[in-house]
Enzyme design. Structure first.
Site, PDB file in Angstrom:
ATOM      1  CG  ASP A 162      -1.952   0.970   1.308  1.00 16.59           C
ATOM      2  OD1 ASP A 162      -2.725   1.018   0.345  1.00 16.59           O
ATOM      3  OD2 ASP A 162      -2.054   1.718   2.308  1.00 16.59           O
TER       4      ASP A 162
ATOM      5  CD  GLU B 277      -2.240   2.678  -3.349  1.00 17.15           C
ATOM      6  OE1 GLU B 277      -3.386   3.082  -3.578  1.00 17.15           O
ATOM      7  OE2 GLU B 277      -1.761   2.674  -2.196  1.00 17.15           O
TER       8      GLU B 277
END
Ligand code: CA
Length: 624
Positions: free
Chosen positions: A338, A367
């Site tokens: 993330d 990400e």
């Protein structure tokens, strides 16, 4: 003498109470109630292990380890008296077994910890990673399928199920995923990325999983650690890979250490609550101000998400070991990390090196939610970053291409509009060390659903999916996109994360079956399924080169080719049928006399004049 086993199964308050009755007056109240990681292995490539031992006043003791091949190299004391960090060295040849760690006060053992060193499980050892031969299916576990209604509400969990609340917990779980592995296989997915499954014991919005309150424990509303391990094993039996969603930037504000941080700098602290500016590009901006940078990486993601300070070596070790613990204990195939630019980047590089040292074929997709290829490319390992930074990161999401896909099929064809959006982004691939390692998507859990973005037009859906499955990179599908689920982010995240119809007992329609899908849903599902099934065995799509031609007269044409074969893709983004003159593609068509149109299995006899229906894709396997 009191003993404690670090195994996660025994983290039970009553059990601990029984175990940790004080044994001496001076030692009254000294205890161990948690150790992370809960267990470890012998035979790892990296021989170091740092245990975080947490318990009332444990720092008053001196730990002693007596086990062949295990050396307690040092003990780290921190600001809180309730932690000790033990640096262990596990020598080559150390045998699996249970280590006793005695915590002494003077010469008296106050408390003992039984710590398990396991044998590595060979059956979990493939860790083969993912690549462009895969299609990744992303699902949100709370919203996919509720396979076990008895875990919807669990004692001790602050938020209980409420399916009427779009932002509440709906009850989906690991069993629900397991029950539908065949559905994923049938669709043609080869890997599944599951949004975080770890405990989020937060009072609200806990369903999305990004405010973790225990990095070592699956949320009981999803199942147990063992259920997760079994899910991965079942998936592997069926030939499906599993990608775990991890978060190193932050943890939930209800993490067990919330009122007793090991060190004052465990979290990035501010005089008052300070959000990140979410401007990921600041990290690579040569003109960025220091204050913007500090806010970007040190600001909190949300009031419920505390910003971890990975500059603290103990925090860094905690996170690194945690990820290795999950890989080793479950046999998972990849990690989706993330908010990649938000943690300290030197720490992230160090983490990647550790993961790749232990598991050389492993993949992590970061990400890096940035709009321009040049910004995204920085984060994929390369040797040409302006500041010499090596991320060691194997994969990144192609956000710039997602934005282009979202616009291309809604726009009129023009110099820089329509399929030129795709063409322009692809033409910038020179910035990437490995464009084939980009993960491609039309939508995910954080944005508008693709079918809504394209005005619920199935012709645009087919164009986009044909592009996604044939251009370079690793395609990723968001759950429900295959059945044309809709939703817009500005209506709230619940709108883009609706329950998959049929995933709950008593649902009016079961879209997991053809009978439960509408005609349009079946059309979309079958289209994607044919495309994905075809793609599965097409080396030329997985590893072949890409050559594209400037979009012309509303049609974007490209080829995927290798020494043996060639696939021609034509995307007609106009509202009329177009006949394409093959002469323009002579350098790609030379040697081929005809072709087979993949989606309708018809022969294309004349490659010098190909007619593509209005607003449609055409995929042609060329034949000699
Ligand atoms: Ca459930």
């Amino acid at each position: 003498m009191r003993r404690f086993t670090g195994n996660i199964r025994f983290r039970n308050a009553l059990f601990l109470l029984f175990l940790f009755a004080a044994s001496a007056v001076s030692a009254k109240g000294i205890e161990v109630n948690r150790v992370d990681p809960p267990y470890w292995w012998t035979g790892m490539k990296n021989h170091h292990l740092q245990l975080m031992v947490h318990g009332n006043r444990i720092s008053e003791t001196s730990p002693v380890v007596n086990y062949p091949g295990i050396k307690l190299e040092s003990v780290v004391h921190v600001q809180s008296p309730n932690y000790l960090f033990l640096n262990l060295m596990i020598e080559t040849g150390a045998k699996p077994g249970t280590i006793t760690i005695d915590f002494l006060k003077g010469k008296k053992t106050v408390v003992s910890l039984l710590y398990e060193l396991k044998q590595r499980e060979a059956s979990l050892g493939s860790h083969k990673g993912f690549d462009a031969s895969d299609v990744v299916y992303l699902l949100m576990p709370d919203r996919f399928a509720n396979g076990d209604t008895t875990n919807d509400d669990m004692p001790g969990m602050l938020e209980q199920a409420d399916r009427s609340n779009p932002n509440g917990r709906h009850g989906g779980d690991i069993k629900g995923i397991e029950d539908h592995l065949d559905y994923l296989m049938n669709l043609g997915a080869t890997a599944v990325w599951i949004n975080p499954l770890l405990e989020n014991n937060q009072p609200a919005y806990s369903y999305h999983g990004y405010a973790m309150t225990d990095f070592y424990k699956v949320d009981p509303r999803f199942g147990t650690n063992n259920d997760y391990k079994n899910l991965i094993s079942r998936a592997h039996q069926k030939g499906l890979k599993v990608i775990q969603d991890m978060v190193f930037n932050h943890c939930g504000t209800n993490y067990f250490w919330k009122d007793d941080l090991p060190t004052n700098d465990w979290y990035n602290q501010w005089p008052e609550f300070t959000r990140s500016n979410y401007r990921g590009g600041v990290v690579t901006d040569p003109h960025a101000s220091i204050s913007d940078y500090k806010k970007m990486v040190g600001g909190w993601f949300d009031t419920s998400m505390a910003d971890l300070n990975q500059d603290n070596e103990l925090v860094a070790n905690y996170l690194i070991q945690n990820s290795i613990w999950w890989i080793e204990s479950t046999g998972l195939d990849g990690i989706r990390q993330d908010t990649y630019p938000y943690p300290y980047k030197d720490f992230m590089a160090k983490w990647m090196l550790r993961v790749l040292e232990e598991y050389p074929g492993f993949n992590v997709v970061g990400e890096a939610w940035l709009s321009y290829p040049v910004s995204v490319a920085y984060w994929m390992e390369n040797d040409r970053n302006f500041d010499g930074y090596h991320s060691h990161l194997t994969n990144v999401f192609d956000f710039p291409l997602m934005y282009a896909i979202s616009k291309a099929f809604n726009e009129q064809e023009g110099w820089s509009t329509g399929t030129a959006e795709l063409y322009e982004i692809i033409s910038q691939d020179f910035v990437y060390s490995h464009p084939e390692n980009l993960v491609l998507f039309a939508d995910n859990h954080d944005g508008d659903r693709f079918y809504s973005k394209i005005g619920e037009d199935i012709r645009k859906f087919k164009l986009a999916m044909a592009f996604l499955m044939t251009t370079r990179g690793i395609p990723q599908i968001y759950y429900g996109t295959e059945i044309l689920m809709t939703g817009l982010e500005h209506n709230g995240h619940g709108d883009i994360r609706k329950d998959f119809p049929g995933g709950w007992p008593g649902d009016a329609h079961n879209a997991f079956t053809p009978e439960g899908r509408t005609k349009a849903q079946n059309e979309a599902f079958n289209y994607l399924k044919s495309l994905m099934s075809w793609r599965k065995n097409k080396d030329v799509i997985h590893t072949g080169k890409l050559k594209h031609y400037i979009p012309q007269d509303g049609v974007y044409v490209y080829f995927r080719y290798n020494y043996n074969e060639s696939v021609m893709v034509l995307l007609n983004n106009t509202n009329e049928a177009k006949t394409v003159d093959g002469k323009r593609f002579k350098e790609s068509l030379s040697g081929y006399t005809q072709g087979r149109s993949v989606m309708d299995n018809t022969t294309v006899e004349n490659l010098s004049s190909i007619t593509v229906p209005a607003k449609s894709p055409m995929i042609i396997e060329l034949e000699k």
